[in-house]
Scaffold this motif. Structure first.
Motif, PDB file in Angstrom:
ATOM      1  N   ILE A  93      24.754  26.648  -7.385  1.00  0.00           N
ATOM      2  CA  ILE A  93      23.437  26.705  -8.159  1.00  0.00           C
ATOM      3  C   ILE A  93      23.402  26.290  -9.894  1.00  0.00           C
ATOM      4  N   ARG A  94      24.432  27.241 -10.440  1.00  0.00           N
ATOM      5  CA  ARG A  94      24.728  26.940 -11.774  1.00  0.00           C
ATOM      6  C   ARG A  94      25.076  25.330 -12.235  1.00  0.00           C
ATOM      7  N   ASN A  95      25.986  24.844 -11.500  1.00  0.00           N
ATOM      8  CA  ASN A  95      26.311  23.305 -11.853  1.00  0.00           C
ATOM      9  C   ASN A  95      25.079  22.439 -11.540  1.00  0.00           C
ATOM     10  N   ILE A  96      24.328  22.681 -10.398  1.00  0.00           N
ATOM     11  CA  ILE A  96      23.545  21.829  -9.911  1.00  0.00           C
ATOM     12  C   ILE A  96      22.030  21.872 -11.112  1.00  0.00           C
ATOM     13  N   GLY A  97      21.748  23.104 -11.573  1.00  0.00           N
ATOM     14  CA  GLY A  97      20.783  23.386 -12.534  1.00  0.00           C
ATOM     15  C   GLY A  97      21.237  22.725 -13.845  1.00  0.00           C
ATOM     16  N   LEU A  98      22.471  22.903 -14.022  1.00  0.00           N
ATOM     17  CA  LEU A  98      22.777  22.263 -15.438  1.00  0.00           C
ATOM     18  C   LEU A  98      22.741  20.846 -15.345  1.00  0.00           C
ATOM     19  N   GLY A  99      23.127  20.261 -14.251  1.00  0.00           N
ATOM     20  CA  GLY A  99      23.160  18.777 -14.125  1.00  0.00           C
ATOM     21  C   GLY A  99      21.882  18.191 -14.348  1.00  0.00           C
ATOM     22  N   PHE A 100      20.940  18.838 -13.518  1.00  0.00           N
ATOM     23  CA  PHE A 100      19.469  18.518 -13.700  1.00  0.00           C
ATOM     24  C   PHE A 100      18.868  18.840 -15.054  1.00  0.00           C
ATOM     25  N   GLN A 101      19.218  19.883 -15.715  1.00  0.00           N
ATOM     26  CA  GLN A 101      18.780  20.193 -17.193  1.00  0.00           C
ATOM     27  C   GLN A 101      19.373  19.104 -18.105  1.00  0.00           C
ATOM     28  N   SER A 102      20.454  18.630 -17.723  1.00  0.00           N
ATOM     29  CA  SER A 102      21.270  17.707 -18.937  1.00  0.00           C
ATOM     30  C   SER A 102      20.470  16.303 -18.696  1.00  0.00           C
ATOM     31  N   ILE A 103      19.622  15.882 -17.868  1.00  0.00           N
ATOM     32  CA  ILE A 103      18.923  14.472 -17.916  1.00  0.00           C
ATOM     33  C   ILE A 103      17.988  14.323 -19.063  1.00  0.00           C
ATOM     34  N   PRO A 104      18.266  13.406 -19.753  1.00  0.00           N
ATOM     35  CA  PRO A 104      17.449  13.267 -21.187  1.00  0.00           C
ATOM     36  C   PRO A 104      15.959  13.113 -20.718  1.00  0.00           C
ATOM     37  N   ARG A 105      15.104  13.945 -21.345  1.00  0.00           N
ATOM     38  CA  ARG A 105      13.725  14.009 -20.991  1.00  0.00           C
ATOM     39  C   ARG A 105      12.946  12.555 -21.357  1.00  0.00           C
ATOM     40  N   ASP A 106      13.516  11.676 -22.064  1.00  0.00           N
ATOM     41  CA  ASP A 106      12.870  10.192 -22.013  1.00  0.00           C
ATOM     42  C   ASP A 106      13.432   9.603 -20.851  1.00  0.00           C
ATOM     43  N   VAL A 107      14.259   9.874 -20.003  1.00  0.00           N
ATOM     44  CA  VAL A 107      14.540   9.025 -18.912  1.00  0.00           C
ATOM     45  C   VAL A 107      13.294   9.748 -17.776  1.00  0.00           C
ATOM     46  N   LEU A 108      13.139  10.889 -17.822  1.00  0.00           N
ATOM     47  CA  LEU A 108      12.120  11.546 -16.733  1.00  0.00           C
ATOM     48  C   LEU A 108      10.943  10.950 -17.156  1.00  0.00           C
ATOM     49  N   ASP A 109      10.491  10.814 -18.440  1.00  0.00           N
ATOM     50  CA  ASP A 109       9.194  10.272 -19.007  1.00  0.00           C
ATOM     51  C   ASP A 109       9.153   8.817 -18.485  1.00  0.00           C
ATOM     52  N   ALA A 110      10.368   7.948 -18.678  1.00  0.00           N
ATOM     53  CA  ALA A 110      10.223   6.663 -18.244  1.00  0.00           C
ATOM     54  C   ALA A 110      10.011   6.358 -16.731  1.00  0.00           C
ATOM     55  N   ALA A 111      10.642   7.387 -15.783  1.00  0.00           N
ATOM     56  CA  ALA A 111      10.305   7.257 -14.548  1.00  0.00           C
ATOM     57  C   ALA A 111       8.895   7.578 -14.298  1.00  0.00           C
ATOM     58  N   HIS A 112       8.377   8.452 -14.757  1.00  0.00           N
ATOM     59  CA  HIS A 112       6.965   8.964 -14.697  1.00  0.00           C
ATOM     60  C   HIS A 112       6.130   7.738 -15.095  1.00  0.00           C
ATOM     61  N   GLY A 113       6.327   7.217 -15.992  1.00  0.00           N
ATOM     62  CA  GLY A 113       5.598   6.001 -16.356  1.00  0.00           C
ATOM     63  C   GLY A 113       5.532   4.786 -15.665  1.00  0.00           C
ATOM     64  N   MET A 114       6.545   4.659 -15.011  1.00  0.00           N
ATOM     65  CA  MET A 114       6.932   3.641 -14.093  1.00  0.00           C
ATOM     66  C   MET A 114       6.240   3.939 -12.536  1.00  0.00           C
ATOM     67  N   GLY A 115       5.658   5.030 -12.470  1.00  0.00           N
ATOM     68  CA  GLY A 115       4.782   5.639 -11.256  1.00  0.00           C
ATOM     69  C   GLY A 115       5.730   6.150 -10.159  1.00  0.00           C
TER      70      GLY A 115
END
Length: 207
Positions: A93-115
């Motif tokens: 759980i710790r490693n999976i959580g840290l892995g997802f937390q380490s993803i840059p916010r701008d990557v997530l925003d770009a994915a959201h912008g692409m639908g």
């Protein structure tokens, strides 16, 4: 060494039993940890609380945890796998959580912008980027469980611990060495294999 050459079949059987305990428990823990880790990764307080609870389970001595499970699950593989899965939860759980937390916010925003929807974003973007952390968690969990699984022989779960404890009871050093060295070799091989996979994934993702 005279006992080992005459008992290769028995050692192989104990090794297969050990692998069954390890892969079953880590596999179950992995499914639970992916669901919990992904859900809690964006909720820092919830994530911290879950890791603390899993850490409490991890701190319980293995023999005591197995004993607590016997009244409900009986003896054998079932309480052993349940207990070993519990030990894997904090790490995964710790490693999976840290892995997802380490993803840059701008990557997530770009994915959201692409639908991208939530499931598609997790599957196609977040999971691949978090995979080095996830594999790192699997590596630590596997090596940890390989060692703890020897104690499961006390509750008739089988595995290499049976050989080790027989050697202790019979004052037979060769059995202790055979079971101990095989357990150590399995842990070292697993650590090397998953470390190589983790390194490859980090190189591919550029992280």
């Amino acid at each position: 060494m005279k006992w080992v050459p005459k008992n290769i079949d028995r050692l192989a059987e104990a090794l297969l039993e050990h692998l069954y305990l390890v892969f079953s428990s880590v596999g179950i823990a992995m499914v639970i940890s992916l669901i919990v880790g992904i859900w809690a990764a964006r909720k820092p307080r919830t994530f911290s609380a879950i890791v603390i609870v899993a850490g409490v389970l991890f701190a319980v001595p293995s023999l005591a945890l197995f004993a607590l499970l016997i009244p409900t699950l009986g003896i054998g593989a079932a309480p052993a796998i349940t207990g070993l899965a519990a030990y894997s939860l904090m790490i995964l759980i710790r490693n999976i959580g840290l892995g997802f937390q380490s993803i840059p916010r701008d990557v997530l925003d770009a994915a959201h912008g692409m639908g991208y929807g939530t499931i598609r974003r997790i599957w196609e973007i977040e999971l691949p980027l978090a995979m080095p952390f996830i594999v790192g968690g699997i590596r630590i969990a596997m090596v940890t469980v390989i060692g703890i699984a020897t104690v499961a022989a006390y509750i008739n779960a089988g595995g290499l611990g049976v050989i080790i404890f027989e050697g202790i009871d019979q004052r037979f050093p060769e059995k202790i060495l055979a079971g101990g060295l095989l357990t150590s070799a399995l842990a070292l091989f697993t650590d090397y294999l998953f470390a190589a996979i983790e390194k490859m994934l980090r190189r591919r993702s550029g992280r």
